[in-house]
Write an enzyme that holds these catalytic residues in place. Structure first.
Site, PDB file in Angstrom:
ATOM      1  N   SER A 146      16.322   1.922  34.780  1.00 50.19           N
ATOM      2  CA  SER A 146      15.608   2.191  36.020  1.00 50.19           C
ATOM      3  C   SER A 146      16.269   1.450  37.182  1.00 50.19           C
ATOM      4  O   SER A 146      16.524   0.258  37.108  1.00 50.19           O
ATOM      5  CB  SER A 146      14.159   1.733  35.852  1.00 50.19           C
ATOM      6  OG  SER A 146      13.479   1.948  37.034  1.00 50.19           O
ATOM      7  N   GLY A 147      16.549   2.192  38.214  1.00 54.09           N
ATOM      8  CA  GLY A 147      17.159   1.577  39.411  1.00 54.09           C
ATOM      9  C   GLY A 147      18.666   1.574  39.367  1.00 54.09           C
ATOM     10  O   GLY A 147      19.316   1.009  40.249  1.00 54.09           O
ATOM     11  N   THR A 180      18.908   9.080  40.012  1.00 54.47           N
ATOM     12  CA  THR A 180      18.411  10.123  40.911  1.00 54.47           C
ATOM     13  C   THR A 180      19.396  10.355  42.051  1.00 54.47           C
ATOM     14  O   THR A 180      19.688  11.506  42.417  1.00 54.47           O
ATOM     15  CB  THR A 180      17.032   9.721  41.454  1.00 54.47           C
ATOM     16  OG1 THR A 180      16.204   9.452  40.320  1.00 54.47           O
ATOM     17  CG2 THR A 180      16.410  10.803  42.277  1.00 54.47           C
ATOM     18  N   ASN A 230      12.589  -0.591  40.912  1.00 53.28           N
ATOM     19  CA  ASN A 230      13.197   0.402  41.801  1.00 53.28           C
ATOM     20  C   ASN A 230      12.143   0.871  42.799  1.00 53.28           C
ATOM     21  O   ASN A 230      11.033   1.236  42.417  1.00 53.28           O
ATOM     22  CB  ASN A 230      13.710   1.578  40.939  1.00 53.28           C
ATOM     23  CG  ASN A 230      14.387   2.649  41.768  1.00 53.28           C
ATOM     24  OD1 ASN A 230      14.476   2.549  42.991  1.00 53.28           O
ATOM     25  ND2 ASN A 230      14.856   3.683  41.090  1.00 53.28           N
ATOM     26  N   SER A 234      11.389   4.770  42.093  1.00 49.48           N
ATOM     27  CA  SER A 234      11.593   5.025  40.669  1.00 49.48           C
ATOM     28  C   SER A 234      11.006   6.376  40.262  1.00 49.48           C
ATOM     29  O   SER A 234       9.869   6.709  40.617  1.00 49.48           O
ATOM     30  CB  SER A 234      10.922   3.905  39.872  1.00 49.48           C
ATOM     31  OG  SER A 234      11.204   4.074  38.516  1.00 49.48           O
ATOM     32  N   SER A 235      11.806   7.137  39.531  1.00 48.77           N
ATOM     33  CA  SER A 235      11.294   8.429  39.064  1.00 48.77           C
ATOM     34  C   SER A 235      10.304   8.148  37.934  1.00 48.77           C
ATOM     35  O   SER A 235      10.642   7.495  36.961  1.00 48.77           O
ATOM     36  CB  SER A 235      12.435   9.273  38.513  1.00 48.77           C
ATOM     37  OG  SER A 235      13.536   9.231  39.369  1.00 48.77           O
ATOM     38  N   GLY A 291      14.798   6.032  33.607  1.00 47.95           N
ATOM     39  CA  GLY A 291      15.713   5.172  32.868  1.00 47.95           C
ATOM     40  C   GLY A 291      15.005   4.303  31.844  1.00 47.95           C
ATOM     41  O   GLY A 291      13.777   4.170  31.843  1.00 47.95           O
ATOM     42  N   GLU A 312      13.372   1.375  30.167  1.00 47.10           N
ATOM     43  CA  GLU A 312      12.558   0.380  30.879  1.00 47.10           C
ATOM     44  C   GLU A 312      12.077  -0.724  29.947  1.00 47.10           C
ATOM     45  O   GLU A 312      11.630  -0.454  28.838  1.00 47.10           O
ATOM     46  CB  GLU A 312      11.308   1.046  31.455  1.00 47.10           C
ATOM     47  CG  GLU A 312      11.566   1.767  32.731  1.00 47.10           C
ATOM     48  CD  GLU A 312      10.329   2.453  33.288  1.00 47.10           C
ATOM     49  OE1 GLU A 312      10.396   2.877  34.434  1.00 47.10           O
ATOM     50  OE2 GLU A 312       9.317   2.560  32.558  1.00 47.10           O
TER      51      GLU A 312
HETATM   52  N1  LIG Z   1      25.371   5.816  45.214  1.00 51.51           N
HETATM   53  C1  LIG Z   1      24.474   5.091  45.829  1.00 51.51           C
HETATM   54  N2  LIG Z   1      24.717   4.689  47.082  1.00 51.51           N
HETATM   55  C2  LIG Z   1      23.823   3.944  47.745  1.00 51.51           C
HETATM   56  N3  LIG Z   1      22.658   3.528  47.230  1.00 51.51           N
HETATM   57  C3  LIG Z   1      22.354   3.889  45.976  1.00 51.51           C
HETATM   58  C4  LIG Z   1      23.256   4.702  45.227  1.00 51.51           C
HETATM   59  N4  LIG Z   1      22.700   4.886  44.035  1.00 51.51           N
HETATM   60  C5  LIG Z   1      21.513   4.247  44.058  1.00 51.51           C
HETATM   61  N5  LIG Z   1      21.302   3.651  45.223  1.00 51.51           N
HETATM   62  C6  LIG Z   1      20.142   2.814  45.608  1.00 51.51           C
HETATM   63  O1  LIG Z   1      19.462   2.453  44.468  1.00 51.51           O
HETATM   64  C7  LIG Z   1      18.124   2.919  44.494  1.00 51.51           C
HETATM   65  C8  LIG Z   1      17.689   3.346  43.094  1.00 51.51           C
HETATM   66  O2  LIG Z   1      18.385   4.476  42.712  1.00 51.51           O
HETATM   67  P1  LIG Z   1      17.733   5.659  41.906  1.00 51.51           P
HETATM   68  O3  LIG Z   1      16.386   5.944  42.412  1.00 51.51           O
HETATM   69  O4  LIG Z   1      18.697   6.716  41.861  1.00 51.51           O
HETATM   70  O5  LIG Z   1      17.613   4.974  40.532  1.00 51.51           O
HETATM   71  P2  LIG Z   1      17.202   5.670  39.159  1.00 51.51           P
HETATM   72  O6  LIG Z   1      18.293   5.400  38.241  1.00 51.51           O
HETATM   73  O7  LIG Z   1      16.846   7.088  39.412  1.00 51.51           O
HETATM   74  O8  LIG Z   1      15.956   4.854  38.759  1.00 51.51           O
HETATM   75  P3  LIG Z   1      14.657   5.339  37.965  1.00 51.51           P
HETATM   76  O9  LIG Z   1      15.022   5.448  36.564  1.00 51.51           O
HETATM   77  O10 LIG Z   1      13.704   4.275  38.235  1.00 51.51           O
HETATM   78  O11 LIG Z   1      14.290   6.632  38.590  1.00 51.51           O
HETATM   79  C9  LIG Z   1      18.113   4.050  45.443  1.00 51.51           C
HETATM   80  O12 LIG Z   1      16.857   4.181  46.041  1.00 51.51           O
HETATM   81  C10 LIG Z   1      19.170   3.616  46.432  1.00 51.51           C
HETATM   82  O13 LIG Z   1      18.605   2.752  47.371  1.00 51.51           O
HETATM   83 MG   LIG Z   2      15.263   8.171  39.335  1.00 50.26          MG
END
Ligand SMILES: Nc1ncnc2c1ncn2[C@@H]1O[C@H](COP(=O)(O)OP(=O)(O)OP(=O)(O)O)[C@@H](O)[C@H]1O
Ligand SMILES: [Mg+2]
Length: 1050
Positions: A108-109, A113, A158, A161-162, A387, A389
Site C-alpha cells: 500500500s502506497g 494506482t 497512503n 489508498s485503494s 497492496g 498490508e
Molecule cells: N510516479 C509517481 N509520481 C509521483 N508521485 C507518486 C507516483 N506514484 C505514487 N506517487 C505518490 O504516492 C501516493 C500513493 O500512490 P498510490 O495511491 O498509487 O499507491 P497504491 O500502491 O495504489 O497504494 P494502495 O495499495 O494503498 O492503493 C500517490 O498518492 C502519490 O502521491
Molecule cells: Mg491504489
C-alpha cells in the site's frame, strides 16, 4: 529522430537493468536502486519487469515529449520508464495480436494506482485519434476519479489508498483504437464506512461532498458542512494535507458527467451517500420489557426521519426493521426483538451494504457507459489491486487483501520464475534449477477447499449452533496447526505456546511478504456479511429507484431461503476467475516499491526497501534471469541488432536467422561459454558480453553513421552540383541566346547604318551631277517661289481699300521682300490712283489738271494753297453770260470768258482796295467796273510778263506788264482776290498753251517791286496780329513801300 543519450545502455545511472548488475548481491541491488532513486531514476528493469520506486513528488518525466520519445521504440532502447513497458504492451497487442495484462503489485502506497493511470494515459496518448475514439478514451480515463472518490480513502500508509481491487479490461479494435472497456471490482473494504482506524478516514466522497457541494445541494440532501456532525466520519484526520476535497468534488462531478451519468443519477448517488451519513447518526437506547429482556429504541428520530425522506422510505417500516428481526424457516416466520447491540449491528450492516452496493452499482453503471458495442479485437487488462498490508490491527479485510496479493505473487512466480526456467527447457538449454520461494503453499493454506482457512471460515459460518470468532480460531488451531506458515498460540504446534507476541485471539500467517497477525474478531460476521431480511425488505420498499435496485433480495416475491454466498467464498471465486483471466494474457509486470514510510520524497529507507525487495522476490527474479543467461533474444531481432558487426551478415543475411547469429558470434570471436543457442533464441550468459556487443554496435553505428553521413553528404553535394550544372546550362543557354540576340541586333542596326550610308553614297554619286548644278538653286527658287506665292496669296486677303488716300499697307513678312513690298505699295497706289482717275469726265479732268497745275505752282510755296485744294475751280463766279447786268460786258468779250470774278484793285496811293470785275479770256485780262460793267482796263496776255504773290495766306497778286507795252502806261496792277490760286493757275495754263508767247513767270516772295506809273514801289508782306478782324490790311508806308499785314494763320 536523433538517438538521445537515454538509451538503456548509454550514460545510465547505476545499471538500468538489474540483470546486468555486476557483482550481483542484495546490497549491490539496493545500492543500485538507491543510486538511481537519488538521481530521480525511479524506474529500473529486471529484464522486462519494471521496478517503480514511489518518488512522492511529481517528476517531469510524464510530459507529452516523453510520450513521443518512447513511442514506437524498443524496450531496451531508452532508459527504463513505465512508458517503455506500456509501449511494449500496446505494440505487441496491436501488432502481434496478443492480449496483454499489466500487473501492478506492491504494498500500500507504493504507487500502483498512479502507475495504472500512467499506463492508461500513455496508451490513450499513443493510440488512434478521432472524435469517437477520443470520447471513449476520455470516458475510460474519467472513470478513475469517480471510482477513487468512492473506493479510496486515507490510511496511515497512503493518503489515497485503494480500498477495493480493480481490474480493467481495455478493449481495442484491430487498428489498436480503444473501443471501450470492462471494469471488475474486488471486495470493497466496507467496514471503513462505519469505523475507521486511528489516523485514517472514511471514503473520500463523504468529505468531498460536505466540502465541495453547494449550500443548495447540501440543503436538498439535508446535510451540514460540519464533519463533526456525523458519527461515521472520524474526526482526528478529517483534513488531509495536500488533498483539496472541495476541488476533487468538482472533478468527480465533472468526471461523472463525462462518463455519462445523468443528472438524476448523480443526484440519487449523492442521496445515498447522504443517507449513509444520516444512518450513522441514528442512535439506540435500551428499553426494558416486562419479560426482562432489553429492547432497543431509537433515541432521536430526526435523523431517521430525514434519511427516510431522502430515500423515500416509510419511517415506520425502517423503524420496525431496526427493532425486530424476522427469521423464516420452513414456512415459519419468527419475529424477535433486537437489543441495542443488535440494533447497532443492523444499522452498521445496512450502512455497509448500502455503500458497498452503491459502489458496485457505480462500477456497473460505468461499465454500461464504456461497454463495447462493436466487435472487439484485443484486450489490455490493467490490474490495480490493494497492496499487501500489515497493520497493527489486521482483520478479515487485510486477510482478504493479503490473500489476493499472495495470489498475484503466485502468478508472478508462475509466469516469470517458473516460466523462465521452463523456457530454458523449452529452448533446449542445459539448465540447473534455481531455488526460489514458491508461495503456492501459502495460497494453499488460505484457499484449499478442504482445510484452507477460507473453507474453515465458511464451514463455521454455515454450521448450526453457536458460532463465534473463537470457535473459528479453535478450528484453525486444530486444522492448520501443522502448516509451516500458520502460527497460533493455541495451536498444537508447541513452539508458539510461549510466543508472547502472539495474542490468544489471533493467528499469524507467514505471507510471502512477511508475517501478519490477524485478530479473529469479526471474521465470522464479516464473512457472513449478514443483512437482516427486514432491512433489505424495508429498502426494497423505498420509493427511490436506485435503492430498490440495490436490494433486489428485499423483493418479497423472490424470497430466497438459501443463504447467500459468504464474502470469503465470493472473493475466492472472483480472484480465481481473475487469475484464470490473467493467465490467458501476456503479462507485463510493474513492481512498485515504497522508499519510505513517511510519504516523503528523497528518503530511501534501506531496511524498508530491502524488505520489499525480499518479499517481492526480486533477487530471485534477477538470479533466475541470470542463472544461466543474463540476456536472451530471439534470433531475428538479435541478428537485426548486431548484423552490422560482421561483414558476412551485413547488410543482408540470406539464410536462416539462427545461422546468421552463429556466423556473427563466430566472427566476433565471442567465447563459446558466453552464450548458448536455444531453439528460437540466443542466450547470453554474462552482461559483459552484452555490453561488449553493445559497445561494438555503438562503434559500428558511429562508423555506419559516418559512412551514411559521408555517402549522404556526397550524394547531397553531387545532386546539388548536378542541379547547379543543369541550371548553369539553362542559364548559359538563355544567356547565350540573349547575348546573340543582342549581338545580332547590334550587327543588324550597324548593317542598316552602313547600308544606308552606302546607298546614300551610291545614290549621291549617281545623282551628284543633277544636284551639284541646280539643286540648291532649284530648292532656293522653289522655296522663294513658295514664299512669294504665299506672300502674294496672303496679300490678296490683306489688301487695303481702293481709296487713294488710304495709307494702310500690310506689314512686310520677310526682310528680303522689302524692296518689292515698297514697290508694290507704290505700284498699287499708282494703279488705284489711275483707276480713280479713269472714272473722271473731261471737265472734271480739266478741273483736276488745273488743280494739279495749281499744286505744282503753289504747293509748299504759298500758305494760301492748302485752303484752295478743296475749293472747286468754278471759273465763272459771276455767271457773266447769264447775268443781264453783265450782258454788255459779256458781249464786249470776243473770247470765251475763262474766269469772271470780283477782285480788289489796290489803290496805288493809299493801298485801299476798289472792287473790280476780273475777266480772263484766252487772250487777255479785263478789269471792269463792278457796278457798271464798264471796262476799265484790258491787258492782252502777251503784255503780261510775270505775276508776283506772297508766300502767305493773303490773296494779293501783282500783274506785271511788259515794259514799253501799251498796257504798261498806267503801271502794274496790284490786285487781291479770294480765288487767287485759281486765277494764277488759269493764267499760267493759258500761257503754257499759247504758242505765241513766253511762259508766264510766277514770282512767289514776300517782297517784290510793283511799277506804279513811274515809281517802283516795294510791296512787303509782314505777319501781324489782325487789327480789324481777320482781314488783310494794306498800307502805303511811304513812296516806295506798301506794307501788307497778313494775320497769322494758326
Ligand atoms: N510516479 C509517481 N509520481 C509521483 N508521485 C507518486 C507516483 N506514484 C505514487 N506517487 C505518490 O504516492 C501516493 C500513493 O500512490 P498510490 O495511491 O498509487 O499507491 P497504491 O500502491 O495504489 O497504494 P494502495 O495499495 O494503498 O492503493 C500517490 O498518492 C502519490 O502521491
Ligand atoms: Mg491504489
Amino acid at each position: 529522430m536523433p538517438l538521445k543519450n537515454t538509451s538503456l545502455l548509454d550514460n545510465m545511472i547505476g545499471v538500468g537493468d538489474m540483470v546486468l548488475l555486476e557483482p550481483l548481491s542484495e546490497d549491490s541491488f539496493l545500492e543500485n536502486l538507491k543510486n538511481r532513486f537519488d538521481h530521480n531514476e525511479i524506474y529500473t528493469y529486471i529484464g522486462s519487469v519494471v521496478i517503480s520506486m514511489n518518488p512522492y513528488r511529481s517528476l517531469p518525466i510524464y510530459t507529452p515529449d516523453k510520450v513521443e520519445e518512447y513511442r514506437n521504440r524498443n524496450f531496451y532502447e531508452l532508459s527504463p520508464h513505465i512508458y517503455a513497458l506500456a509501449d511494449e504492451a500496446y505494440r505487441s497487442l496491436r501488432d502481434q495480436d496478443k492480449d496483454q495484462c499489466i500487473l501492478i503489485t506492491g504494498e500500500s502506497g507504493a504507487g500502483k494506482t498512479e502507475a495504472s493511470k500512467l499506463v492508461m494515459s500513455y496508451v490513450a496518448a499513443v493510440c488512434g485519434k478521432g472524435q469517437e475514439v477520443n470520447k471513449v478514451k476520455e470516458q475510460l480515463l474519467q472513470s478513475n476519479p469517480v471510482l477513487e472518490a468512492f473506493g479510496n480513502a486515507k490510511t496511515v500508509r497512503n493518503d489515497n489508498s485503494s480500498r477495493f481491487g480493480k481490474y480493467m479490461d481495455i478493449e481495442f479494435d484491430f487498428k489498436g483504437d480503444p473501443l471501450g472497456g470492462v471494469i471488475s471490482n474486488y471486495l470493497l473494504e466496507k467496514s471503513r464506512v462505519v469505523k475507521q482506524p486511528r489516523g485514517e478516514r472514511n471514503f473520500h466522497i463523504f468529505y468531498q461532498l460536505l466540502s465541495g457541494a453547494s449550500d443548495d445541494t447540501l440543503k436538498k440532501l439535508k446535510l451540514h458542512r460540519d464533519f463533526s456532525k456525523y458519527n461515521y466520519l472520524s474526526l482526528d484526520s478529517a483534513v488531509v494535507n495536500g488533498l483539496d476535497d472541495a476541488a476533487n468534488f468538482r472533478t468527480v462531478r465533472n468526471a461523472m458527467q463525462i462518463v455519462g451519468f445523468m443528472e438524476d443519477e448523480v443526484q440519487s448517488v449523492l442521496e445515498l451517500v447522504a443517507a449513509v451519513l444520516k444512518l450513522g447518526n441514528i442512535e439506540f437506547k435500551p428499553e426494558s420489557r416486562c419479560n426482562g429482556t432489553d429492547e432497543s429504541r431509537i433515541k432521536d428520530k430526526n435523523d431517521l426521519k430525514e434519511m427516510c425522506e431522502l430515500l423515500g422510505i416509510e419511517q415506520s417500516v425502517l423503524e420496525r426493521a431496526f427493532s425486530y428481526r424476522t427469521v423464516e424457516a420452513k414456512m415459519e416466520k419468527v419475529s424477535t426483538t433486537l437489543n441495542v447491540a443488535q440494533a447497532y449491528y443492523a444499522r452498521d450492516a445496512l450502512a455497509k451494504n448500502l455503500y458497498s452496493r452503491l459502489f458496485s452499482w457505480l462500477v456497473t453503471r460505468i461499465n454500461e457507459s464504456i461497454k463495447v458495442t462493436k466487435t472487439r479485437h484485443k484486450v489490455m487488462g490493467v490490474l490495480d489491486i490493494y497492496g499487501f498490508e500489515i497493520f497493527e490491527d489486521n482483520s478479515f479485510e487485510q486477510f482478504i487483501i493479503n490473500y489476493c496479493n499472495e495470489k498475484l505473487q503466485q502468478i508472478f512466480i508462475e509466469l516469470t520464475l517458473r516460466e523462465e526456467q521452463e523456457e530454458y527447457v523449452r529452448e533446449g538449454i542445459e539448465w540447473t534449477n534455481i531455488e526460489y520461494f514458491n508461495n503456492a503453499i501459502i495460497c494453499d493454506l488460505i484457499e484449499n477447499n478442504q482445510n484452507g482457512i477460507l473453507a474453515m471460515l465458511d464451514e463455521e459460518c454455515l454450521r448450526p449452533g453457536t458460532v463465534t470468532d473463537e470457535t473459528f480460531l479453535d478450528k484453525l488451531n486444530t486444522v492448520c496447526a501443522e502448516h509451516q506458515h500458520f502460527e497460533s498460540r493455541l495451536s498444537k504446534n508447541s513452539k508458539f505456546l510461549t510466543d508472547h507476541s502472539l495474542p490468544h485471539s489471533c493467528f499469524r500467517i507467514q505471507h510471502y511478504a512477511g508475517k501478519v497477525l490477524y485478530r479473529v474478531e469479526g471474521f465470522v460476521d464479516k464473512n457472513n456479511d449478514l443483512l437482516y431480511r427486514d432491512l433489505s425488505q424495508a429498502m426494497y420498499k423505498a420509493n427511490h429507484s436506485l435503492i430498490k435496485q440495490l436490494f433486489p433480495e428485499g423483493n418479497p416475491a423472490k424470497v430466497n431461503l438459501k443463504r447467500p454466498p459468504t464474502a470469503g467464498f465470493q472473493f475466492r471465486a472472483s480472484v480465481g476467475t481473475l487469475m484464470r483471466n490473467l493467465q490467458t494474457k501476456n503479462p507485463n509486470y510493474i513492481r512498485c516499491i515504497k522508499p519510505n514510510d513517511k510519504k516523503a520524497s528523497h528518503i530511501f529507507t534501506e531496511s524498508l526497501v530491502r524488505h520489499q525487495v525480499r518479499y517481492l522476490g526480486l533477487m530471485e527474479n534477477v538470479r533466475v534471469r541470470r542463472a544461466g543467461y543474463a540476456f536472451r533474444q530471439a534470433y531475428e531481432p538479435c541478428l537485426e541488432r548486431y548484423k552490422m558487426l560482421c561483414k558476412r551478415t551485413w547488410p543482408h543475411w540470406r539464410g536462416p536467422a539462427r545461422e546468421g547469429v552463429e556466423v556473427l558470434m563466430a566472427d566476433l570471436q565471442v567465447p563459446a561459454e558466453e552464450f548458448s543457442y536455444g531453439r528460437s533464441k540466443i542466450f547470453i550468459r554474462n552482461p559483459r558480453t552484452l555490453f561488449f556487443l553493445e559497445e561494438r554496435r555503438r562503434q559500428c553505428l558511429q562508423d555506419l553513421a559516418t559512412l551514411i553521413q559521408k555517402i549522404y553528404r556526397g550524394w547531397k553535394c553531387r545532386s546539388q552540383f548536378l542541379l547547379l550544372k543543369k541550371s548553369q546550362i539553362v542559364v548559359a543557354a538563355w544567356y547565350r541566346r540573349y547575348a546573340q540576340q543582342k549581338k545580332y541586333q547590334r550587327i543588324k542596326s550597324a548593317t542598316t547604318v552602313v547600308q544606308s550610308y552606302t546607298r546614300g553614297w551610291q545614290v549621291r554619286r549617281e545623282y551628284r551631277k543633277f544636284f551639284r548644278a541646280n539643286a540648291g538653286k532649284k530648292i532656293y527658287d522653289f522655296t522663294i517661289q513658295r514664299i512669294m506665292q504665299k506672300y502674294f496669296l496672303g496679300l490678296k486677303s490683306t489688301m487695303p481699300s481702293m481709296s487713294p488716300i488710304d495709307k494702310n499697307w500690310p506689314a512686310r513678312p520677310y526682310l528680303f521682300l522689302d524692296g518689292v513690298h515698297t514697290e508694290l505699295r507704290r505700284i498699287f497706289h499708282l494703279w488705284r490712283c489711275k483707276k480713280y482717275r479713269s472714272q473722271f469726265t473731261e471737265e472734271k479732268k480739266a478741273v483736276y489738271e488745273e488743280k494739279l497745275e495749281a499744286s505744282e505752282i503753289f504747293k509748299d510755296k504759298k500758305a494760301l494753297y492748302p485752303s484752295s485744294v478743296s475749293q472747286p475751280f468754278k471759273g465763272d463766279y459771276l455767271e457773266i453770260s447769264k447775268n443781264p447786268k453783265y450782258q454788255k460786258l459779256s458781249s464786249a468779250m470776243d473770247e470765251k470768258v475763262l474766269l469772271a470774278d470780283v477782285v480788289n484793285k489796290i489803290n496805288r496811293a493809299n493801298g485801299k482796295g476798289t472792287a473790280r470785275i476780273f475777266l480772263l479770256t484766252k487772250k487777255s485780262v479785263v478789269l471792269a467796273d463792278q457796278k457798271t460793267g464798264q471796262v476799265k482796263a484790258s491787258v492782252p496776255l502777251p503784255d503780261l510778263t510775270s505775276v508776283s504773290v506772297s508766300t502767305q495766306s493773303d490773296g494779293f497778286f501783282a500783274l506785271k506788264l511788259k515794259e514799253g507795252s501799251a498796257s504798261a502806261v498806267k503801271g502794274d496792277f496790284l490786285l487781291s482776290s479770294e480765288h487767287l490760286i485759281e486765277i494764277i493757275t488759269k493764267l499760267h495754263r493759258i500761257g503754257a498753251t499759247a504758242a505765241d508767247r513766253e511762259q508766264l513767270n510766277i514770282d512767289i516772295s514776300d517782297e517784290f517791286l510793283v511799277q506804279f506809273k513811274q515809281d517802283k514801289v516795294c510791296v512787303k508782306f509782314i505777319q501781324g496780329a489782325p487789327k480789324n478782324g481777320n482781314s488783310v490790311s494794306c498800307k502805303r508806308k511811304n513812296n516806295r513801300l506798301l506794307e501788307v499785314s497778313v494775320p497769322t494763320t494758326a
